[in-house]
Design a protein around this motif. Sequence first.
Motif, PDB file in Angstrom:
ATOM      1  N   LYS A 314      93.524  36.648  53.331  1.00 29.04           N
ATOM      2  CA  LYS A 314      94.634  37.634  52.656  1.00 29.04           C
ATOM      3  C   LYS A 314      95.758  36.893  52.420  1.00 29.04           C
ATOM      4  O   LYS A 314      95.964  35.681  53.172  1.00 29.04           O
ATOM      5  CB  LYS A 314      94.857  38.846  53.435  1.00 29.04           C
ATOM      6  N   ALA A 315      96.684  37.400  51.672  1.00 27.78           N
ATOM      7  CA  ALA A 315      97.893  36.860  51.409  1.00 27.78           C
ATOM      8  C   ALA A 315      98.792  36.622  52.434  1.00 27.78           C
ATOM      9  O   ALA A 315      98.679  37.311  53.615  1.00 27.78           O
ATOM     10  CB  ALA A 315      98.828  37.816  50.446  1.00 27.78           C
ATOM     11  N   GLY A 316      99.119  35.251  52.530  1.00 30.69           N
ATOM     12  CA  GLY A 316      99.870  34.817  53.875  1.00 30.69           C
ATOM     13  C   GLY A 316      98.985  34.050  54.883  1.00 30.69           C
ATOM     14  O   GLY A 316      99.430  33.338  55.699  1.00 30.69           O
ATOM     15  N   LYS A 317      97.785  33.948  54.451  1.00 32.29           N
ATOM     16  CA  LYS A 317      96.852  33.322  55.502  1.00 32.29           C
ATOM     17  C   LYS A 317      96.233  32.166  54.343  1.00 32.29           C
ATOM     18  O   LYS A 317      96.261  32.199  53.126  1.00 32.29           O
ATOM     19  CB  LYS A 317      95.812  33.940  56.009  1.00 32.29           C
ATOM     20  N   THR A 318      95.575  31.402  55.151  1.00 29.58           N
ATOM     21  CA  THR A 318      94.837  30.107  54.036  1.00 29.58           C
ATOM     22  C   THR A 318      93.152  30.114  54.392  1.00 29.58           C
ATOM     23  O   THR A 318      92.837  30.848  55.408  1.00 29.58           O
ATOM     24  CB  THR A 318      95.112  28.802  54.553  1.00 29.58           C
ATOM     25  N   VAL A 319      92.510  29.358  53.613  1.00 35.22           N
ATOM     26  CA  VAL A 319      90.931  29.359  53.856  1.00 35.22           C
ATOM     27  C   VAL A 319      90.848  28.828  55.374  1.00 35.22           C
ATOM     28  O   VAL A 319      91.416  27.724  55.712  1.00 35.22           O
ATOM     29  CB  VAL A 319      90.476  28.594  52.856  1.00 35.22           C
ATOM     30  N   GLU A 320      90.024  29.522  56.159  1.00 29.96           N
ATOM     31  CA  GLU A 320      90.034  29.300  57.508  1.00 29.96           C
ATOM     32  C   GLU A 320      88.425  29.368  58.063  1.00 29.96           C
ATOM     33  O   GLU A 320      87.621  29.963  57.422  1.00 29.96           O
ATOM     34  CB  GLU A 320      91.017  30.028  58.284  1.00 29.96           C
ATOM     35  N   ILE A 321      88.251  28.843  59.183  1.00 28.82           N
ATOM     36  CA  ILE A 321      87.029  29.145  59.910  1.00 28.82           C
ATOM     37  C   ILE A 321      87.272  29.778  61.140  1.00 28.82           C
ATOM     38  O   ILE A 321      88.205  29.537  61.861  1.00 28.82           O
ATOM     39  CB  ILE A 321      86.193  27.992  60.396  1.00 28.82           C
ATOM     40  N   ILE A 322      86.709  31.142  61.466  1.00 24.22           N
ATOM     41  CA  ILE A 322      86.824  31.848  62.768  1.00 24.22           C
ATOM     42  C   ILE A 322      85.360  32.392  63.214  1.00 24.22           C
ATOM     43  O   ILE A 322      84.476  32.243  62.554  1.00 24.22           O
ATOM     44  CB  ILE A 322      87.507  33.080  62.535  1.00 24.22           C
ATOM     45  N   PRO A 323      85.175  32.595  64.513  1.00 28.53           N
ATOM     46  CA  PRO A 323      84.438  33.230  65.087  1.00 28.53           C
ATOM     47  C   PRO A 323      83.969  34.553  64.311  1.00 28.53           C
ATOM     48  O   PRO A 323      84.820  35.382  63.720  1.00 28.53           O
ATOM     49  CB  PRO A 323      84.411  33.515  66.559  1.00 28.53           C
ATOM     50  N   ILE A 324      82.409  34.657  64.047  1.00 30.25           N
ATOM     51  CA  ILE A 324      81.905  36.182  63.787  1.00 30.25           C
ATOM     52  C   ILE A 324      82.210  37.374  64.554  1.00 30.25           C
ATOM     53  O   ILE A 324      82.278  38.490  64.160  1.00 30.25           O
ATOM     54  CB  ILE A 324      80.612  36.185  63.257  1.00 30.25           C
ATOM     55  N   SER A 325      82.748  36.830  65.764  1.00 31.78           N
ATOM     56  CA  SER A 325      82.805  37.930  66.735  1.00 31.78           C
ATOM     57  C   SER A 325      84.307  38.485  66.518  1.00 31.78           C
ATOM     58  O   SER A 325      84.757  39.361  67.508  1.00 31.78           O
ATOM     59  CB  SER A 325      82.601  37.417  68.154  1.00 31.78           C
ATOM     60  N   THR A 326      85.005  37.971  65.811  1.00 35.05           N
ATOM     61  CA  THR A 326      86.598  38.202  65.663  1.00 35.05           C
ATOM     62  C   THR A 326      86.752  39.777  65.452  1.00 35.05           C
ATOM     63  O   THR A 326      86.104  40.071  64.791  1.00 35.05           O
ATOM     64  CB  THR A 326      87.420  37.398  64.771  1.00 35.05           C
ATOM     65  N   ALA A 327      87.081  40.417  66.500  1.00 39.53           N
ATOM     66  CA  ALA A 327      87.288  41.822  66.462  1.00 39.53           C
ATOM     67  C   ALA A 327      87.524  42.786  65.398  1.00 39.53           C
ATOM     68  O   ALA A 327      86.651  43.669  64.727  1.00 39.53           O
ATOM     69  CB  ALA A 327      88.103  42.286  67.736  1.00 39.53           C
ATOM     70  N   SER A 328      88.416  42.210  64.712  1.00 35.41           N
ATOM     71  CA  SER A 328      88.857  42.968  63.229  1.00 35.41           C
ATOM     72  C   SER A 328      87.780  42.849  62.239  1.00 35.41           C
ATOM     73  O   SER A 328      87.488  43.747  61.483  1.00 35.41           O
ATOM     74  CB  SER A 328      90.279  42.263  62.751  1.00 35.41           C
ATOM     75  N   TYR A 329      86.790  41.702  62.421  1.00 33.32           N
ATOM     76  CA  TYR A 329      85.992  41.648  61.482  1.00 33.32           C
ATOM     77  C   TYR A 329      84.461  42.213  62.006  1.00 33.32           C
ATOM     78  O   TYR A 329      83.840  42.893  61.348  1.00 33.32           O
ATOM     79  CB  TYR A 329      85.661  40.069  60.843  1.00 33.32           C
ATOM     80  N   ALA A 330      84.346  41.859  63.334  1.00 27.39           N
ATOM     81  CA  ALA A 330      83.057  42.383  63.638  1.00 27.39           C
ATOM     82  C   ALA A 330      82.894  43.852  63.532  1.00 27.39           C
ATOM     83  O   ALA A 330      81.808  44.543  63.381  1.00 27.39           O
ATOM     84  CB  ALA A 330      82.940  42.026  65.118  1.00 27.39           C
ATOM     85  N   LYS A 331      83.751  44.559  63.842  1.00 26.25           N
ATOM     86  CA  LYS A 331      83.826  46.144  63.846  1.00 26.25           C
ATOM     87  C   LYS A 331      83.466  46.384  62.088  1.00 26.25           C
ATOM     88  O   LYS A 331      83.008  47.960  62.055  1.00 26.25           O
ATOM     89  CB  LYS A 331      84.958  46.742  64.302  1.00 26.25           C
ATOM     90  N   GLU A 332      83.978  45.650  60.973  1.00 27.99           N
ATOM     91  CA  GLU A 332      83.736  45.989  59.772  1.00 27.99           C
ATOM     92  C   GLU A 332      82.487  45.640  59.204  1.00 27.99           C
ATOM     93  O   GLU A 332      82.246  45.626  57.949  1.00 27.99           O
ATOM     94  CB  GLU A 332      84.934  45.745  58.761  1.00 27.99           C
ATOM     95  N   PHE A 333      81.619  44.728  59.987  1.00 32.01           N
ATOM     96  CA  PHE A 333      80.451  44.069  59.374  1.00 32.01           C
ATOM     97  C   PHE A 333      79.401  44.969  58.609  1.00 32.01           C
ATOM     98  O   PHE A 333      79.158  45.822  59.184  1.00 32.01           O
ATOM     99  CB  PHE A 333      79.555  43.268  60.472  1.00 32.01           C
ATOM    100  N   ALA A 334      79.158  44.693  57.157  1.00 32.89           N
ATOM    101  CA  ALA A 334      78.305  45.601  56.603  1.00 32.89           C
ATOM    102  C   ALA A 334      77.155  45.063  55.992  1.00 32.89           C
ATOM    103  O   ALA A 334      76.446  45.681  55.264  1.00 32.89           O
ATOM    104  CB  ALA A 334      79.298  46.042  55.582  1.00 32.89           C
ATOM    105  N   GLY A 335      76.659  43.869  56.525  1.00 31.32           N
ATOM    106  CA  GLY A 335      75.448  43.194  56.143  1.00 31.32           C
ATOM    107  C   GLY A 335      75.654  41.812  55.599  1.00 31.32           C
ATOM    108  O   GLY A 335      76.946  41.439  55.398  1.00 31.32           O
ATOM    109  N   ALA A 336      74.588  40.908  55.548  1.00 31.51           N
ATOM    110  CA  ALA A 336      74.700  39.864  55.077  1.00 31.51           C
ATOM    111  C   ALA A 336      73.544  39.554  53.857  1.00 31.51           C
ATOM    112  O   ALA A 336      72.698  40.388  53.867  1.00 31.51           O
ATOM    113  CB  ALA A 336      74.421  38.727  56.207  1.00 31.51           C
ATOM    114  N   ARG A 337      74.002  38.756  52.697  1.00 31.70           N
ATOM    115  CA  ARG A 337      73.023  38.465  51.537  1.00 31.70           C
ATOM    116  C   ARG A 337      72.754  37.002  51.527  1.00 31.70           C
ATOM    117  O   ARG A 337      73.564  36.237  51.961  1.00 31.70           O
ATOM    118  CB  ARG A 337      73.761  39.075  50.345  1.00 31.70           C
ATOM    119  N   ARG A 338      71.517  36.501  51.001  1.00 32.85           N
ATOM    120  CA  ARG A 338      70.913  35.343  50.936  1.00 32.85           C
ATOM    121  C   ARG A 338      70.920  35.177  49.340  1.00 32.85           C
ATOM    122  O   ARG A 338      70.207  35.990  48.811  1.00 32.85           O
ATOM    123  CB  ARG A 338      69.944  34.768  51.626  1.00 32.85           C
TER     124      ARG A 338
END
Length: 342
Positions: A314-338
């Motif tokens: 998002k604005a103010g951040k840069t392209v980054e690598i984080i754990p998929i367990s990061t709370a703010s994202y883990a709770k909003e996970f809606a699926g994966a696609r290949r």
Amino acid sequence: MRKIMHRSILIAVATLLMLMLLPVAPNQASAAASKKQVIAVPAATLWKSPGIHRKLDLPSLGKNVDLRAWTSAMNTTEKRRWLTGKTETQALYGQEVKVLQRKGNWVQVAVVEQSTAKNSQGYPGWMPEVQLAEVSASPAVRVDRKAAAEVVVASKTANLYKTNGSTKLLELSFGTRLPVVSEHKGWIKVDAPRYGYALLRTSDVKLLEAGQTEKQPTGTQLVETGKAFLGLPYLWAGTSAYGFDCSGFTGAIYRYYGILLPRDASEQALAGKSVAKADMQPGDLMFFAYQNGKGKVHHVSMYIGGGKMMHAPKAGKTVEIIPISTASYAKEFAGARRYLNN
């Protein structure tokens, strides 16, 4: 006398019928059909409506776009966040657009390669008309028949030179595609909108052979390509090496390998095939939605393996690598696609 006049009339009618059956020269409509409109600046920014820009946006709006100056001027989170909802997408140099309507010096266009439910012709938005060029709709004629048919800029940015090899014309973004004219000793001659023939260094590009389908990448290749942009500041609507939004980032990485994804995250989430979280592989995309993953998709990231993901947050951040367990994202996970055939 009457017989002569009758015969003259018959001859005239016969001549008229023959002329009607003869091929006619192309009219203006068919001539226009043989042309197409393409982007003639390193990256054109498409806006929601004309004239809503700020003074600091001027480097992105002229005939000679300076994206480095523009993005550098947005040196606070607030200045970058201001673009949210005001810009729609970007299109790279040479990309085809369809003109939808005109308003003064602005045109509403649809970016042909960026699919969306918003418009069947491509992703829509407004841009200054001066940033367009008209080119032949037919592929450029290769002077050297052994040359590759197309190049893709592989470096984060690459200089486009005049044919003297020393005068710089433009700085092009990663992912820019141009038709090849010839190859010679470390240089690729390309057909460049607005400039005619121009040169790129062989070391800056990937060559695509004529008549061959682009080789499908591995998930690891997708990840490694994306890692080149770690630390790049987020840019709402960005699709270039000067700044990406979340789906602009994932779309650009796949497009480099010839795989076109829908422009927006919410539509990328409907493409490809569904993958269970436990079965994710590097290169798969992960999606995040409001209402704890049950609402509308608003974000996308790339799974890189080892329980981690890479994204433009998002604005103010840069392209980054984080754990998929990061709370703010883990709770909003809606699926994966290949999107790869494996």
